[in-house]
Design a protein around this motif. Sequence first.
Motif, PDB file in Angstrom:
ATOM      1  N   LEU A 183      26.525  66.490  51.709  1.00 47.33           N
ATOM      2  CA  LEU A 183      25.208  65.889  51.465  1.00 47.33           C
ATOM      3  C   LEU A 183      24.218  66.266  52.568  1.00 47.33           C
ATOM      4  CD1 LEU A 183      26.399  62.371  50.215  1.00 47.33           C
ATOM      5  CD2 LEU A 183      25.338  64.183  48.839  1.00 47.33           C
ATOM      6  N   LEU A 184      24.703  66.340  53.801  1.00 46.44           N
ATOM      7  CA  LEU A 184      23.826  66.760  54.906  1.00 46.44           C
ATOM      8  C   LEU A 184      23.382  68.205  54.703  1.00 46.44           C
ATOM      9  CD1 LEU A 184      25.732  65.122  57.917  1.00 46.44           C
ATOM     10  CD2 LEU A 184      23.407  64.549  57.174  1.00 46.44           C
ATOM     11  N   GLU A 185      24.305  69.033  54.242  1.00 51.23           N
ATOM     12  CA  GLU A 185      23.978  70.448  54.022  1.00 51.23           C
ATOM     13  C   GLU A 185      22.933  70.579  52.904  1.00 51.23           C
ATOM     14  OE1 GLU A 185      27.443  72.910  53.557  1.00 51.23           O
ATOM     15  OE2 GLU A 185      26.164  74.633  53.075  1.00 51.23           O
ATOM     16  N   GLU A 186      23.130  69.809  51.835  1.00 49.10           N
ATOM     17  CA  GLU A 186      22.143  69.821  50.728  1.00 49.10           C
ATOM     18  C   GLU A 186      20.758  69.473  51.223  1.00 49.10           C
ATOM     19  OE1 GLU A 186      23.103  67.119  47.521  1.00 49.10           O
ATOM     20  OE2 GLU A 186      24.968  68.231  47.156  1.00 49.10           O
ATOM     21  N   ARG A 187      20.695  68.584  52.212  1.00 48.00           N
ATOM     22  CA  ARG A 187      19.394  68.167  52.755  1.00 48.00           C
ATOM     23  C   ARG A 187      18.935  69.050  53.913  1.00 48.00           C
ATOM     24  NH1 ARG A 187      18.651  61.778  52.447  1.00 48.00           N
ATOM     25  NH2 ARG A 187      19.860  61.358  50.585  1.00 48.00           N
ATOM     26  N   ASP A 188      19.689  70.133  54.169  1.00 45.68           N
ATOM     27  CA  ASP A 188      19.358  71.042  55.286  1.00 45.68           C
ATOM     28  C   ASP A 188      19.316  70.330  56.629  1.00 45.68           C
ATOM     29  OD1 ASP A 188      19.213  73.460  54.018  1.00 45.68           O
ATOM     30  OD2 ASP A 188      17.134  73.118  53.361  1.00 45.68           O
ATOM     31  N   ASP A 204      17.309  59.266  60.799  1.00 43.37           N
ATOM     32  CA  ASP A 204      17.171  57.849  61.101  1.00 43.37           C
ATOM     33  C   ASP A 204      18.242  57.041  60.359  1.00 43.37           C
ATOM     34  OD1 ASP A 204      16.247  57.469  58.499  1.00 43.37           O
ATOM     35  OD2 ASP A 204      14.135  57.547  59.099  1.00 43.37           O
ATOM     36  N   ASP A 205      18.355  55.780  60.721  1.00 46.91           N
ATOM     37  CA  ASP A 205      19.426  54.963  60.142  1.00 46.91           C
ATOM     38  C   ASP A 205      19.269  54.829  58.628  1.00 46.91           C
ATOM     39  OD1 ASP A 205      20.212  54.726  62.752  1.00 46.91           O
ATOM     40  OD2 ASP A 205      20.117  52.535  62.845  1.00 46.91           O
ATOM     41  N   GLY A 206      18.008  54.768  58.155  1.00 46.77           N
ATOM     42  CA  GLY A 206      17.763  54.630  56.718  1.00 46.77           C
ATOM     43  C   GLY A 206      18.378  55.784  55.941  1.00 46.77           C
ATOM     44  N   GLU A 207      18.183  57.004  56.448  1.00 45.29           N
ATOM     45  CA  GLU A 207      18.734  58.176  55.761  1.00 45.29           C
ATOM     46  C   GLU A 207      20.266  58.171  55.846  1.00 45.29           C
ATOM     47  OE1 GLU A 207      16.966  61.922  56.922  1.00 45.29           O
ATOM     48  OE2 GLU A 207      17.891  62.981  55.220  1.00 45.29           O
ATOM     49  N   ALA A 208      20.789  57.719  56.987  1.00 46.96           N
ATOM     50  CA  ALA A 208      22.257  57.640  57.126  1.00 46.96           C
ATOM     51  C   ALA A 208      22.833  56.660  56.098  1.00 46.96           C
ATOM     52  CB  ALA A 208      22.622  57.209  58.546  1.00 46.96           C
ATOM     53  N   PHE A 209      22.157  55.525  55.902  1.00 46.30           N
ATOM     54  CA  PHE A 209      22.631  54.569  54.885  1.00 46.30           C
ATOM     55  C   PHE A 209      22.686  55.235  53.514  1.00 46.30           C
ATOM     56  CE2 PHE A 209      21.730  51.070  57.897  1.00 46.30           C
ATOM     57  CZ  PHE A 209      22.893  50.350  57.724  1.00 46.30           C
ATOM     58  N   GLU A 210      21.598  55.945  53.161  1.00 45.78           N
ATOM     59  CA  GLU A 210      21.552  56.625  51.844  1.00 45.78           C
ATOM     60  C   GLU A 210      22.717  57.589  51.691  1.00 45.78           C
ATOM     61  OE1 GLU A 210      18.060  59.013  51.112  1.00 45.78           O
ATOM     62  OE2 GLU A 210      16.777  57.293  51.574  1.00 45.78           O
ATOM     63  N   ILE A 211      22.922  58.415  52.712  1.00 46.32           N
ATOM     64  CA  ILE A 211      23.935  59.469  52.622  1.00 46.32           C
ATOM     65  C   ILE A 211      25.342  58.876  52.565  1.00 46.32           C
ATOM     66  CG2 ILE A 211      25.002  61.353  53.958  1.00 46.32           C
ATOM     67  CD1 ILE A 211      22.123  62.101  54.836  1.00 46.32           C
ATOM     68  N   VAL A 212      25.620  57.914  53.435  1.00 48.94           N
ATOM     69  CA  VAL A 212      26.987  57.356  53.451  1.00 48.94           C
ATOM     70  C   VAL A 212      27.244  56.586  52.150  1.00 48.94           C
ATOM     71  CG1 VAL A 212      28.602  55.835  54.651  1.00 48.94           C
ATOM     72  CG2 VAL A 212      27.082  57.317  55.970  1.00 48.94           C
ATOM     73  N   ALA A 213      26.237  55.849  51.678  1.00 47.99           N
ATOM     74  CA  ALA A 213      26.434  55.107  50.416  1.00 47.99           C
ATOM     75  C   ALA A 213      26.742  56.086  49.282  1.00 47.99           C
ATOM     76  CB  ALA A 213      25.196  54.279  50.103  1.00 47.99           C
ATOM     77  N   GLU A 214      26.015  57.213  49.253  1.00 45.48           N
ATOM     78  CA  GLU A 214      26.262  58.196  48.190  1.00 45.48           C
ATOM     79  C   GLU A 214      27.648  58.829  48.332  1.00 45.48           C
ATOM     80  OE1 GLU A 214      23.028  61.010  47.738  1.00 45.48           O
ATOM     81  OE2 GLU A 214      24.171  62.176  46.257  1.00 45.48           O
ATOM     82  N   ASN A 226      38.474  51.167  45.008  1.00 50.94           N
ATOM     83  CA  ASN A 226      37.288  50.674  45.690  1.00 50.94           C
ATOM     84  C   ASN A 226      37.211  51.122  47.160  1.00 50.94           C
ATOM     85  OD1 ASN A 226      35.028  49.202  46.255  1.00 50.94           O
ATOM     86  ND2 ASN A 226      36.059  47.203  46.268  1.00 50.94           N
ATOM     87  N   ILE A 227      36.091  51.721  47.521  1.00 55.16           N
ATOM     88  CA  ILE A 227      35.849  52.058  48.931  1.00 55.16           C
ATOM     89  C   ILE A 227      34.603  51.302  49.367  1.00 55.16           C
ATOM     90  CG2 ILE A 227      35.443  53.879  50.625  1.00 55.16           C
ATOM     91  CD1 ILE A 227      36.659  55.871  48.675  1.00 55.16           C
ATOM     92  N   GLY A 228      34.785  50.482  50.375  1.00 52.30           N
ATOM     93  CA  GLY A 228      33.652  49.719  50.889  1.00 52.30           C
ATOM     94  C   GLY A 228      32.957  50.483  52.009  1.00 52.30           C
ATOM     95  N   PHE A 229      31.957  49.829  52.550  1.00 50.02           N
ATOM     96  CA  PHE A 229      31.083  50.438  53.552  1.00 50.02           C
ATOM     97  C   PHE A 229      31.021  49.433  54.711  1.00 50.02           C
ATOM     98  CE2 PHE A 229      26.568  52.585  53.514  1.00 50.02           C
ATOM     99  CZ  PHE A 229      26.619  52.786  54.863  1.00 50.02           C
ATOM    100  N   VAL A 266      23.876  43.640  54.600  1.00 48.42           N
ATOM    101  CA  VAL A 266      25.118  43.157  53.966  1.00 48.42           C
ATOM    102  C   VAL A 266      24.907  43.049  52.463  1.00 48.42           C
ATOM    103  CG1 VAL A 266      26.696  41.171  53.762  1.00 48.42           C
ATOM    104  CG2 VAL A 266      25.977  41.976  56.029  1.00 48.42           C
ATOM    105  N   GLU A 267      23.755  42.490  52.069  1.00 46.13           N
ATOM    106  CA  GLU A 267      23.432  42.354  50.635  1.00 46.13           C
ATOM    107  C   GLU A 267      23.270  43.718  49.989  1.00 46.13           C
ATOM    108  OE1 GLU A 267      23.226  39.905  48.588  1.00 46.13           O
ATOM    109  OE2 GLU A 267      23.513  38.306  50.059  1.00 46.13           O
ATOM    110  N   GLU A 268      22.400  44.543  50.595  1.00 45.09           N
ATOM    111  CA  GLU A 268      22.006  45.798  49.948  1.00 45.09           C
ATOM    112  C   GLU A 268      23.181  46.759  49.785  1.00 45.09           C
ATOM    113  OE1 GLU A 268      18.544  47.592  51.669  1.00 45.09           O
ATOM    114  OE2 GLU A 268      18.647  49.336  50.314  1.00 45.09           O
ATOM    115  N   TYR A 269      24.013  46.841  50.817  1.00 45.74           N
ATOM    116  CA  TYR A 269      25.107  47.833  50.766  1.00 45.74           C
ATOM    117  C   TYR A 269      26.465  47.185  50.543  1.00 45.74           C
ATOM    118  CZ  TYR A 269      21.497  50.983  52.255  1.00 45.74           C
ATOM    119  OH  TYR A 269      20.330  51.713  52.297  1.00 45.74           O
TER     120      TYR A 269
END
Length: 401
Positions: A183-188, A204-214, A226-229, A266-269
């Motif tokens: 995913l990091l490579e796709e985003r260059d 930034d942390d926001g982008e890290a959340f997106e990438i790890v969640a995906e 099930n894999i949690g975060f 906690v709620e969002e992810y």
Amino acid sequence: MTLITDIRLRRILDSRGNPTVEADVVTESGGFGRAAAPSGASTGEYEAVERPPSEAIAAAREHAVPRLVGEVYAGNQRDVDAALHAADGTDDFSEIGANSAVAISMAAAKAGADVLGAPLFQHLGGTFRGDGFPIPLGNVVGGGEHAADATDIQEFLAAPVGAPSVADAVFANAAVHAAVADLLEERDVPCGKGDEGAWAPSIDDGEAFEIVAEAVSMVQDEVGFNIGFGLDVAGAELYDSDSETYEYSDRSRDTDEQIAYIADLVEEYDLVYVEDPLDEDDYDAFADLTDEVGDQTLICGDDLFVTNTDRLIEGIDRGAANSILIKPNQIGTLSDAFDAIELATENGYDSVVSHRSGETEDATIAHLAVATDAPFIKTGAVGGERTAKLNELIRIADDAT
Ligand SMILES: C=C(OP(=O)(O)O)C(=O)O
Ligand SMILES: [Mg+2]
């Protein structure tokens, strides 16, 4: 048979290229145990003291070795660890160093197990230990004190809570780590790795959340469980005690804002695990957050508790957190680590046995986690000093130690 007849101490390399203490313990009947001290970078203020390895070795040779050799049985861990405390004479191992103490303590346990012909987890846990296995928390993206110019939050963790076996969980974490790279490579986004082998991109942390969640969701679909975060925020490293705020790259948060931010995450992810979301001195804030989201997730104290029963008692009394990170070198001996786990269990706190950011190929913590029926172990996802523990867990589960 387990009378200690020799102890050798030496400096060896850790995974950061720094020296650390390795101990060999030999018994009367030829039993042998070898162990090495790990080392933290985002260390808690209240940890037992790690001395420069050459000083720790010299002090342990002078004070601890004479009290152990020919005097104490490696099979009796409590006696070994009591002798280490007596030799040190302080309450934080500042004389012989927690690094010498923990290396000797763990090496003695291995020597005891060797004489008994039992795997270490069985020697430590006994016949009637539970039959559970810890779920490995895998660090897949990280920054903080573990990598320069990366995320503010120290660790983004995959938590394969639904894995049918330890091996499935270990491979799932490695798959999430690999998916993050794609995913990091796709985003260059170019990136290297931090101290624990997690990707350390300059995002930034926001982008890290997106990438790890995906990545978690992709691997979850592939493996069918099930894999949690989870997170290690390492809040004490973000906290500025002068301004009383948590300093992120893009903004500051006061304590109430930090609690609200973590509760939202906690709620969002659907976070299953949040370590050190707040400063190590702020039991009240830990208690407020635990009150808010403690029924949905584990709120774990690392720098807050430093594997110390006195600090854990304070946390229990005040309702701060609902789990404790167990790092033997934070407290100096296996007996002290066991005491912390026992106290936690008696009070409904989960124990999470953990590596340090500076590690060696020593795999004692894999045995400690199994011996004590810990629900989680945090020991990275990839990298030789991390896979040493993960592969040992697989061997233990396969009864092949
Ligand atoms: C493993 C950790 O890092 P360190 O060993 O640097 O304290 C942690 O903070 O949980
Ligand atoms: Mg931590």
